[in-house]
Write an enzyme that holds these catalytic residues in place. Structure first.
Site, PDB file in Angstrom:
ATOM      1  N   THR A  33       0.846  -1.199   0.000  1.00 40.05           N
ATOM      2  CA  THR A  33       0.000   0.000   0.000  1.00 40.05           C
ATOM      3  C   THR A  33       0.880   1.247   0.000  1.00 40.05           C
ATOM      4  O   THR A  33       1.958   1.238   0.584  1.00 40.05           O
ATOM      5  CB  THR A  33      -0.906  -0.019   1.252  1.00 40.05           C
ATOM      6  OG1 THR A  33      -1.766  -1.151   1.158  1.00 40.05           O
ATOM      7  CG2 THR A  33      -1.748   1.242   1.361  1.00 40.05           C
ATOM      8  N   GLY A  34       0.377   2.305  -0.652  1.00 41.44           N
ATOM      9  CA  GLY A  34       1.119   3.566  -0.696  1.00 41.44           C
ATOM     10  C   GLY A  34       1.401   3.962  -2.131  1.00 41.44           C
ATOM     11  O   GLY A  34       1.066   3.226  -3.068  1.00 41.44           O
ATOM     12  N   ASP A  89       6.238  -4.159  -1.283  1.00 41.94           N
ATOM     13  CA  ASP A  89       5.579  -3.065  -0.561  1.00 41.94           C
ATOM     14  C   ASP A  89       6.547  -1.896  -0.411  1.00 41.94           C
ATOM     15  O   ASP A  89       7.765  -2.072  -0.543  1.00 41.94           O
ATOM     16  CB  ASP A  89       5.142  -3.578   0.830  1.00 41.94           C
ATOM     17  CG  ASP A  89       4.042  -2.734   1.454  1.00 41.94           C
ATOM     18  OD1 ASP A  89       3.744  -1.642   0.929  1.00 41.94           O
ATOM     19  OD2 ASP A  89       3.494  -3.164   2.474  1.00 41.94           O
ATOM     20  N   ALA A  91       7.932   1.536   2.024  1.00 38.77           N
ATOM     21  CA  ALA A  91       8.292   1.722   3.439  1.00 38.77           C
ATOM     22  C   ALA A  91       8.480   3.209   3.688  1.00 38.77           C
ATOM     23  O   ALA A  91       8.694   3.988   2.756  1.00 38.77           O
ATOM     24  CB  ALA A  91       9.579   0.974   3.770  1.00 38.77           C
ATOM     25  N   ASP A  92       8.388   3.577   4.950  1.00 40.33           N
ATOM     26  CA  ASP A  92       8.630   4.975   5.318  1.00 40.33           C
ATOM     27  C   ASP A  92      10.089   5.215   5.675  1.00 40.33           C
ATOM     28  O   ASP A  92      10.614   6.303   5.469  1.00 40.33           O
ATOM     29  CB  ASP A  92       7.712   5.355   6.483  1.00 40.33           C
ATOM     30  CG  ASP A  92       6.250   5.218   6.076  1.00 40.33           C
ATOM     31  OD1 ASP A  92       5.840   5.912   5.134  1.00 40.33           O
ATOM     32  OD2 ASP A  92       5.546   4.386   6.662  1.00 40.33           O
ATOM     33  N   GLY A 103       3.647   2.075   7.735  1.00 37.04           N
ATOM     34  CA  GLY A 103       2.357   2.472   8.317  1.00 37.04           C
ATOM     35  C   GLY A 103       2.016   3.929   8.103  1.00 37.04           C
ATOM     36  O   GLY A 103       0.999   4.406   8.605  1.00 37.04           O
ATOM     37  N   GLU A 111      -0.359  -5.148   6.168  1.00 35.70           N
ATOM     38  CA  GLU A 111       0.954  -5.244   5.498  1.00 35.70           C
ATOM     39  C   GLU A 111       1.864  -6.230   6.236  1.00 35.70           C
ATOM     40  O   GLU A 111       2.574  -7.024   5.611  1.00 35.70           O
ATOM     41  CB  GLU A 111       1.621  -3.870   5.436  1.00 35.70           C
ATOM     42  CG  GLU A 111       0.939  -2.920   4.459  1.00 35.70           C
ATOM     43  CD  GLU A 111       1.466  -1.498   4.519  1.00 35.70           C
ATOM     44  OE1 GLU A 111       1.315  -0.778   3.523  1.00 35.70           O
ATOM     45  OE2 GLU A 111       2.014  -1.085   5.554  1.00 35.70           O
ATOM     46  N   LYS A 129      14.353   7.456   1.787  1.00 38.29           N
ATOM     47  CA  LYS A 129      13.812   6.659   2.902  1.00 38.29           C
ATOM     48  C   LYS A 129      14.924   5.958   3.701  1.00 38.29           C
ATOM     49  O   LYS A 129      14.651   5.348   4.729  1.00 38.29           O
ATOM     50  CB  LYS A 129      12.855   5.587   2.359  1.00 38.29           C
ATOM     51  CG  LYS A 129      11.725   6.113   1.475  1.00 38.29           C
ATOM     52  CD  LYS A 129      10.583   6.596   2.287  1.00 38.29           C
ATOM     53  CE  LYS A 129       9.397   7.095   1.481  1.00 38.29           C
ATOM     54  NZ  LYS A 129       8.690   6.092   0.748  1.00 38.29           N
TER      55      LYS A 129
HETATM   56  C1  5RP Z   1       1.455   2.246   4.112  1.00 39.82           C
HETATM   57  C2  5RP Z   1       2.924   2.111   4.088  1.00 39.82           C
HETATM   58  C3  5RP Z   1       3.629   2.616   2.880  1.00 39.82           C
HETATM   59  O1  5RP Z   1       4.310   1.574   2.291  1.00 39.82           O
HETATM   60  C4  5RP Z   1       4.587   3.696   3.294  1.00 39.82           C
HETATM   61  O2  5RP Z   1       3.865   4.708   3.968  1.00 39.82           O
HETATM   62  C5  5RP Z   1       5.316   4.297   2.075  1.00 39.82           C
HETATM   63  O3  5RP Z   1       4.415   5.012   1.291  1.00 39.82           O
HETATM   64  P1  5RP Z   1       4.855   5.741  -0.030  1.00 39.82           P
HETATM   65  O4  5RP Z   1       5.264   4.693  -0.997  1.00 39.82           O
HETATM   66  O5  5RP Z   1       3.601   6.489  -0.467  1.00 39.82           O
HETATM   67  O6  5RP Z   1       5.979   6.690   0.294  1.00 39.82           O
HETATM   68  O7  5RP Z   1       3.553   1.601   4.980  1.00 39.82           O
HETATM   69  O8  5RP Z   1       0.916   1.826   5.345  1.00 39.82           O
END
Ligand code: 5RP
Length: 262
Positions: A33-34, A89, A91-92, A103, A111, A129
């Site tokens: 997600t994201g 996925d 990540a932040d 998250g 996730e 990141k």
């Molecule tokens: C969602 C997440 C996302 O993977 C995380 O926030 C990264 O998002 P983005 O790809 O938009 O920078 O953990 O719950």
């Protein structure tokens, strides 16, 4: 059009584009997600449409499920899949051991469940990141709405004995209401600045009644694909101890951008 993407979006896109090279015919794939994961879902859908790739996707949020279905990916539940070959996925934050904070988009619980039920987790991220020590990004805790203020107070008290630099916490909001996760819970963000011992913190907060899960992903991620704004991509594999570099060309990808509304 690709030429209009910001460097960060280009970095996210190239990481996402590279990640789908790891998807093979017949795989059951966890779909993160994201915004970076959304690029990956688009790249995957293109392979399904153009190359006849046959996969089953297990989404980690209702947002991702809607996108995947809309783009023609065969979506199934985790219980139908039971076990996944691969999860991709975003990540932040990620550190040198490929431990993560996730998250930011509020989907950490699904996730983590999906990634843990996968043979391999690949994280796709722009280079911004990467951190030496996790914690500058607020750590999300998914909590039960019942008694959430009591849970928040107890977590704050617990943080006094843990190796962190900040102890402020905040309820995540969606406008003037609490943000609600797909599981009907709240998110409390922990503004820790620096997490000295992520493993200890992750175990401690999960002991607290009311806390469902935290956004620390420890020893779950196998590979991080790091995208750069100039098209460079690094693939870091923690199990193999390897780092491979390549470069992607944006011009080949126009199909993916043609239907983007934003
Ligand atoms: C969602 C997440 C996302 O993977 C995380 O926030 C990264 O998002 P983005 O790809 O938009 O920078 O953990 O719950």
């Amino acid at each position: 059009m690709p030429g209009e993407l910001s460097p960060i979006d280009k970095a996210k896109f190239v990481a996402a584009r590279k990640s789908v090279d790891y998807v093979e015919d017949g795989m059951r794939v966890g779909l993160g997600t994201g915004s970076t994961a959304a690029w990956m879902v688009r790249c995957l859908a293109e392979l399904v449409r153009e190359n006849g790739l046959r996969i089953k996707g297990v989404p980690t949020s209702t947002r991702t499920a809607e996108l995947a279905r809309e783009l023609g990916i065969d979506v199934i539940s985790l219980d139908e899949a039971k076990w996944l070959d691969l999860t991709i996925d975003g990540a932040d934050e990620f550190d040198g051991d490929l431990n993560l904070i996730k998250g930011g988009g509020g989907a950490l619980l699904q996730e983590k469940i999906v990634a843990t039920a996968s043979d391999q987790m690949i994280v796709i991220a722009d280079v911004a990141k990467e951190v030496d020590t996790l914690g500058a990004f607020p750590l999300p805790l998914e909590v039960i709405p019942f008694g959430w203020q009591t849970t928040q107070a107890l977590v704050e008290e617990m943080l006094i004995s843990l190796d962190v630099m900040g102890r402020e916490t905040s309820l995540r909001m969606n406008g003037d209401r609490p943000f609600i996760t797909d599981e009907g819970n709240y998110i409390i963000d922990l503004h820790l600045n620096r997490i000295g011992n992520a493993r200890q913190l992750a175990m401690a907060v999960n002991q607290m009644p009311g806390v469902v899960e935290n956004g620390l992903f420890i020893d779950i991620c196998d590979v991080v694909i790091v995208g750069h704004g100039n098209g460079k991509v690094e693939v870091r594999d923690i199990n193999e101890g390897t780092v491979e570099e390549s470069r992607l060309d944006f011009l080949e990808e126009e199909n993916l951008f043609s239907d983007l509304g934003e």
